[in-house]
Scaffold this active site. Sequence first.
Site, PDB file in Angstrom:
ATOM      1  N   HIS A 162      18.848 -14.414 -45.747  1.00  0.00           N
ATOM      2  CA  HIS A 162      17.734 -14.690 -46.667  1.00  0.00           C
ATOM      3  C   HIS A 162      16.413 -14.864 -45.926  1.00  0.00           C
ATOM      4  O   HIS A 162      16.365 -14.973 -44.683  1.00  0.00           O
ATOM      5  CB  HIS A 162      18.038 -15.924 -47.516  1.00  0.00           C
ATOM      6  N   CYS A 176      23.165 -20.115 -42.626  1.00  0.00           N
ATOM      7  CA  CYS A 176      22.721 -18.827 -43.125  1.00  0.00           C
ATOM      8  C   CYS A 176      22.056 -18.020 -42.011  1.00  0.00           C
ATOM      9  O   CYS A 176      21.723 -18.543 -40.953  1.00  0.00           O
ATOM     10  CB  CYS A 176      21.748 -19.008 -44.290  1.00  0.00           C
TER      11      CYS A 176
END
Length: 329
Positions: free
Chosen positions: A275, A293
């Site tokens: 992301h 992440c």
Amino acid sequence: PRDGAADVPLDQPVKVAIDTGQLDAVVVHTDGDKTPIPGQLGPHNRSWQSAAVLDPKVHYVVQATAHDSGGTSTAQATFKTLAVDSRLTTTYYPDDGATVGIGMPIILRFNNPVASDKQANVVAHVQVQTSTPVLGAWHWFSDSEVHWRPKDYWPAGTSVKVNAPLRGVNAGNNVWGLGDWNASFTIGDKHYSEIDAAAHEMKVYKNDQLLYTYPVSTGVDNKWPTLSGTLFVRYKSQKVRMTSEGIGIPKNAPGGYDEDVFWDTAISTNGFFIHSAPWSVWAQGSRNVSHGCVNLSESRAVQFFNFSQQGDVVVVKNTTRVADSGDGE
């Protein structure tokens, strides 16, 4: 079934046989509908067998006519099928008509558990047809979820059809399939990405050609490591609300967070994304500072988001957390 039988299973074939002479006709129908169910005479017209599954909680009538040297005779019998406790239904992925990546499995999730001794028979009724030969197999991850995967990645451009004639299929515990369904999907371009957490780098390939090289920041080593292994893109979302409570950090504690994060490409079922992370651009390419992440700059995250399709392969290496079925089968 014998005359007057009750609770006859839906997959029970109806059979009529004679010792001498020949059968002229066999008609099997329900009390409420005179339309005969299909069937076929056997060798020398000495037997007949139905070619369709039965409906639940229905009275059936069997009428047979035969002849021999002594003349013609008729016979009639009736039976009743069992009442089903629950209907087996299926959630299916990928969506009908979708174009997906080379790593996309066929995922079936059932509304009821399938008994262990019935699982092989259930998937034997689900046919996977491909435009080019593809070797693959089913694997049960639980008694209600089964995946079909190719041995190797899907060839780009393959057309896939899934036919599931589950009507009359016994799932155990008086759960039965009462309908059939089919779906199809297409394999798109070969998209393959490799993330090296030690090198802080992500390489993105299309049809075996290097397309992008991105600096990244992955999960903090030995604290919140990113998943490693062969993963695939699950879904995409332009915005996801992320909170630290999912990894055991209260929102208001040091290191805690509760905020919208943008341009999210999911690579697991439990919260691991690639992301946009404008706050970690300073570390991307040199340090691992995320909570697990894969962090990209906003422009690169948008580019990868728009490039990605469900089922694209993402390989992550050099982390201390190896993905398992709990992260997405």
